[in-house]
Design an enzyme around this catalytic site. Sequence first.
Site, PDB file in Angstrom:
ATOM      1  N   ASP A  99       0.975  -1.116  -0.139  1.00  0.00           N
ATOM      2  CA  ASP A  99      -0.084  -0.011   0.054  1.00  0.00           C
ATOM      3  C   ASP A  99       0.843   1.193   0.028  1.00  0.00           C
ATOM      4  O   ASP A  99       2.168   1.335   0.212  1.00  0.00           O
ATOM      5  CB  ASP A  99      -0.846   0.057   1.204  1.00  0.00           C
ATOM      6  CG  ASP A  99      -2.075  -0.983   1.365  1.00  0.00           C
ATOM      7  OD1 ASP A  99      -2.185  -1.731   0.317  1.00  0.00           O
ATOM      8  OD2 ASP A  99      -2.760  -0.907   2.128  1.00  0.00           O
ATOM      9  N   MET A 100       0.285   2.355  -0.477  1.00  0.00           N
ATOM     10  CA  MET A 100       1.180   3.628  -0.143  1.00  0.00           C
ATOM     11  C   MET A 100       0.228   4.312   1.128  1.00  0.00           C
ATOM     12  O   MET A 100      -0.987   4.576   0.960  1.00  0.00           O
ATOM     13  CB  MET A 100       1.031   4.375  -1.416  1.00  0.00           C
ATOM     14  CG  MET A 100       1.851   5.542  -1.434  1.00  0.00           C
ATOM     15  SD  MET A 100       3.623   5.295  -1.053  1.00  0.00           S
ATOM     16  CE  MET A 100       4.193   4.922  -2.632  1.00  0.00           C
ATOM     17  N   GLN A 110      -0.228   7.041  -5.974  1.00  0.00           N
ATOM     18  CA  GLN A 110      -1.334   7.909  -5.533  1.00  0.00           C
ATOM     19  C   GLN A 110      -1.270   9.103  -6.803  1.00  0.00           C
ATOM     20  O   GLN A 110      -0.410   9.759  -6.885  1.00  0.00           O
ATOM     21  CB  GLN A 110      -1.217   8.688  -4.143  1.00  0.00           C
ATOM     22  CG  GLN A 110      -1.328   7.421  -3.185  1.00  0.00           C
ATOM     23  CD  GLN A 110      -0.571   7.901  -1.826  1.00  0.00           C
ATOM     24  OE1 GLN A 110       0.424   8.823  -1.950  1.00  0.00           O
ATOM     25  NE2 GLN A 110      -1.212   7.723  -0.733  1.00  0.00           N
ATOM     26  N   ARG A 156      -0.695  -0.386  -8.585  1.00  0.00           N
ATOM     27  CA  ARG A 156      -2.269   0.033  -8.224  1.00  0.00           C
ATOM     28  C   ARG A 156      -2.123   1.420  -8.201  1.00  0.00           C
ATOM     29  O   ARG A 156      -1.645   2.035  -7.320  1.00  0.00           O
ATOM     30  CB  ARG A 156      -2.666  -0.836  -6.916  1.00  0.00           C
ATOM     31  CG  ARG A 156      -3.984  -0.362  -6.782  1.00  0.00           C
ATOM     32  CD  ARG A 156      -4.342  -0.382  -5.190  1.00  0.00           C
ATOM     33  NE  ARG A 156      -3.845  -1.648  -4.583  1.00  0.00           N
ATOM     34  CZ  ARG A 156      -3.349  -1.699  -3.399  1.00  0.00           C
ATOM     35  NH1 ARG A 156      -3.472  -0.564  -2.422  1.00  0.00           N
ATOM     36  NH2 ARG A 156      -2.828  -2.907  -2.973  1.00  0.00           N
ATOM     37  N   LYS A 201      -6.316   7.173  -6.315  1.00  0.00           N
ATOM     38  CA  LYS A 201      -6.347   8.854  -6.294  1.00  0.00           C
ATOM     39  C   LYS A 201      -5.624   9.271  -5.082  1.00  0.00           C
ATOM     40  O   LYS A 201      -5.044  10.230  -5.247  1.00  0.00           O
ATOM     41  CB  LYS A 201      -7.843   9.267  -6.422  1.00  0.00           C
ATOM     42  CG  LYS A 201      -8.543   8.994  -7.504  1.00  0.00           C
ATOM     43  CD  LYS A 201      -9.716   9.923  -7.584  1.00  0.00           C
ATOM     44  CE  LYS A 201     -10.727   9.338  -8.904  1.00  0.00           C
ATOM     45  NZ  LYS A 201     -11.910  10.074  -9.031  1.00  0.00           N
TER      46      LYS A 201
HETATM   47  C1  FAD Z   1      -8.288  -1.410  -4.092  1.00  0.00           C
HETATM   48  C2  FAD Z   1      -8.052  -0.144  -3.441  1.00  0.00           C
HETATM   49  C3  FAD Z   1      -6.950   0.018  -2.714  1.00  0.00           C
HETATM   50  C4  FAD Z   1      -6.423   1.307  -2.351  1.00  0.00           C
HETATM   51  N1  FAD Z   1      -5.243   1.509  -1.751  1.00  0.00           N
HETATM   52  C5  FAD Z   1      -4.724   2.657  -1.327  1.00  0.00           C
HETATM   53  C6  FAD Z   1      -3.574   3.003  -0.963  1.00  0.00           C
HETATM   54  O1  FAD Z   1      -2.713   2.272  -0.575  1.00  0.00           O
HETATM   55  N2  FAD Z   1      -3.222   4.289  -0.482  1.00  0.00           N
HETATM   56  C7  FAD Z   1      -4.170   5.227  -0.728  1.00  0.00           C
HETATM   57  O2  FAD Z   1      -3.750   6.495  -0.372  1.00  0.00           O
HETATM   58  N3  FAD Z   1      -5.465   5.079  -1.051  1.00  0.00           N
HETATM   59  C8  FAD Z   1      -5.930   3.855  -1.490  1.00  0.00           C
HETATM   60  N4  FAD Z   1      -7.208   3.636  -1.630  1.00  0.00           N
HETATM   61  C9  FAD Z   1      -7.955   4.755  -1.707  1.00  0.00           C
HETATM   62  C10 FAD Z   1      -8.022   5.763  -2.787  1.00  0.00           C
HETATM   63  O3  FAD Z   1      -6.849   6.623  -2.748  1.00  0.00           O
HETATM   64  C11 FAD Z   1      -9.211   6.688  -2.856  1.00  0.00           C
HETATM   65  O4  FAD Z   1      -9.191   7.464  -1.533  1.00  0.00           O
HETATM   66  C12 FAD Z   1     -10.496   5.834  -3.013  1.00  0.00           C
HETATM   67  O5  FAD Z   1     -10.590   4.981  -3.703  1.00  0.00           O
HETATM   68  C13 FAD Z   1     -11.622   7.031  -3.417  1.00  0.00           C
HETATM   69  O6  FAD Z   1     -11.570   7.519  -4.609  1.00  0.00           O
HETATM   70  P1  FAD Z   1     -12.142   6.995  -5.761  1.00  0.00           P
HETATM   71  O7  FAD Z   1     -11.000   6.639  -6.716  1.00  0.00           O
HETATM   72  O8  FAD Z   1     -13.170   5.809  -5.576  1.00  0.00           O
HETATM   73  O9  FAD Z   1     -12.792   8.238  -6.443  1.00  0.00           O
HETATM   74  P2  FAD Z   1     -13.761   9.375  -5.995  1.00  0.00           P
HETATM   75  O10 FAD Z   1     -13.742  10.576  -7.019  1.00  0.00           O
HETATM   76  O11 FAD Z   1     -13.389   9.422  -4.717  1.00  0.00           O
HETATM   77  O12 FAD Z   1     -15.179   8.695  -6.154  1.00  0.00           O
HETATM   78  C14 FAD Z   1     -15.818   8.287  -7.375  1.00  0.00           C
HETATM   79  C15 FAD Z   1     -17.130   7.675  -6.967  1.00  0.00           C
HETATM   80  O13 FAD Z   1     -16.940   6.502  -6.372  1.00  0.00           O
HETATM   81  C16 FAD Z   1     -17.930   6.434  -5.310  1.00  0.00           C
HETATM   82  N5  FAD Z   1     -17.453   6.172  -4.157  1.00  0.00           N
HETATM   83  C17 FAD Z   1     -15.852   6.791  -3.892  1.00  0.00           C
HETATM   84  N6  FAD Z   1     -15.520   6.279  -2.276  1.00  0.00           N
HETATM   85  C18 FAD Z   1     -16.769   5.906  -1.836  1.00  0.00           C
HETATM   86  C19 FAD Z   1     -16.745   5.704  -0.557  1.00  0.00           C
HETATM   87  N7  FAD Z   1     -15.926   5.573   0.432  1.00  0.00           N
HETATM   88  N8  FAD Z   1     -18.134   5.230  -0.317  1.00  0.00           N
HETATM   89  C20 FAD Z   1     -19.388   5.108  -1.149  1.00  0.00           C
HETATM   90  N9  FAD Z   1     -19.055   5.349  -2.547  1.00  0.00           N
HETATM   91  C21 FAD Z   1     -17.727   5.919  -2.804  1.00  0.00           C
HETATM   92  C22 FAD Z   1     -18.840   7.528  -5.317  1.00  0.00           C
HETATM   93  O14 FAD Z   1     -19.931   7.190  -5.977  1.00  0.00           O
HETATM   94  C23 FAD Z   1     -17.962   8.721  -6.213  1.00  0.00           C
HETATM   95  O15 FAD Z   1     -18.766   9.555  -6.870  1.00  0.00           O
HETATM   96  C24 FAD Z   1      -7.334   2.363  -2.307  1.00  0.00           C
HETATM   97  C25 FAD Z   1      -8.755   2.310  -2.982  1.00  0.00           C
HETATM   98  C26 FAD Z   1      -8.984   1.099  -3.782  1.00  0.00           C
HETATM   99  C27 FAD Z   1     -10.295   1.015  -4.435  1.00  0.00           C
END
Ligand code: FAD
Length: 306
Positions: free
Chosen positions: A129-130, A158, A179, A182
Amino acid sequence: MRKLLLWMARNAWLRDRLPKLWFAKRAVRRFMPGEDPENALDAAGKFRADGITSMFTRLGENITKLEAGDETAQHYLGLMDDIKARDLDGEVSVKLTQLGYDIDVERTLVHASKLAERAAQDDRTLWVDMEGSAYTEGTIAFYERLKAAHPNTGLCLQAYLRRTAADVQRLLPLDPRIRLVKGAYAEPAAIAYQTKHDVDANFVALSVSMLEGMRAGRKVRLGLGTHDVRLIEQIAEHATAMGLPKTSVEVEMLYGIRMDQQRRLAHEGYLVRDLIAYGHAWYPWYMRRLAERPANVMFALRQMIG
Ligand SMILES: Cc1cc2nc3c(=O)[nH]c(=O)nc-3n(C[C@H](O)[C@H](O)[C@H](O)COP(=O)(O)OP(=O)(O)OC[C@H]3O[C@@H](n4cnc5c(N)ncnc54)[C@H](O)[C@@H]3O)c2cc1C
């Protein structure tokens, strides 16, 4: 609201008290099937019927005793045995600070290497993870060392960080497994894009640069760790336009979020992997999930009251 929730995620006083409250335990079930590894493994078994593979993570970060890192590594070795015994296509994702990175980097490397070796026996990837920006450079340098000895390892990058475009170019010669997400932490404007528009644009640009790397012959495995279906489809279109199959990217989403889309995408031929979290130390992780979508706070409150 996002800043407040991310501040709460870091607050030690709240971290010690909130998770003990029964209604908080109930609300967190939205994002994890249970605290025990068996809960996560059972959930993965159910996803298999939908053609969705899994990734597992035991929640925990910034441990302060070396023994806790040793125990975490042992735990994951056992989990990999369980994944194999249940014949699941499941991979493990770890936080370096959960393996003891804050205390002893070399010992953390020993742990990560053992996990990578065990994952290789089943032809699986070990993911790193980051975490927050204080760890970015260290984690990338760590991954470079790990990847040199263990090709079956992957790293989260990220898209909100301005430096990530350069990091992708730095890692491409290693045939990385990436991976792309955002980014889940509160980072200042000096180092991170602040608007959704800018982060999304960078997410697409970074994905395209990795697709170009693939087309140029690099063995890149690209996971799109996002629930943003519009972005996923946009990137898949880029792949098709470049003559690459839709399966050159993998969609990775979190348990409990957009399950309908996870099933739809799997049905349409995308490779979909669901990240299932478990464990007791869910507080900071859960607060980051709430911060991502403050509408979830209302959902959590309803769960607590109802
Ligand atoms: C498999 C995986 C691994 C990850 N690992 C890391 C990591 O190692 N380090 C790190 O910094 N981050 C990690 N993340 C989190 C990532 O950085 C984002 O904070 C998270 O994925 C929310 O952003 P989004 O890309 O879904 O986009 P967004 O623009 O936030 O969301 C897009 C759409 O998705 C839906 N959505 C998003 N989040 C949610 C929620 N919590 N509840 C309900 N609906 C939601 C909404 O409908 C939204 O409109 C990970 C995420 C995933 C999916």
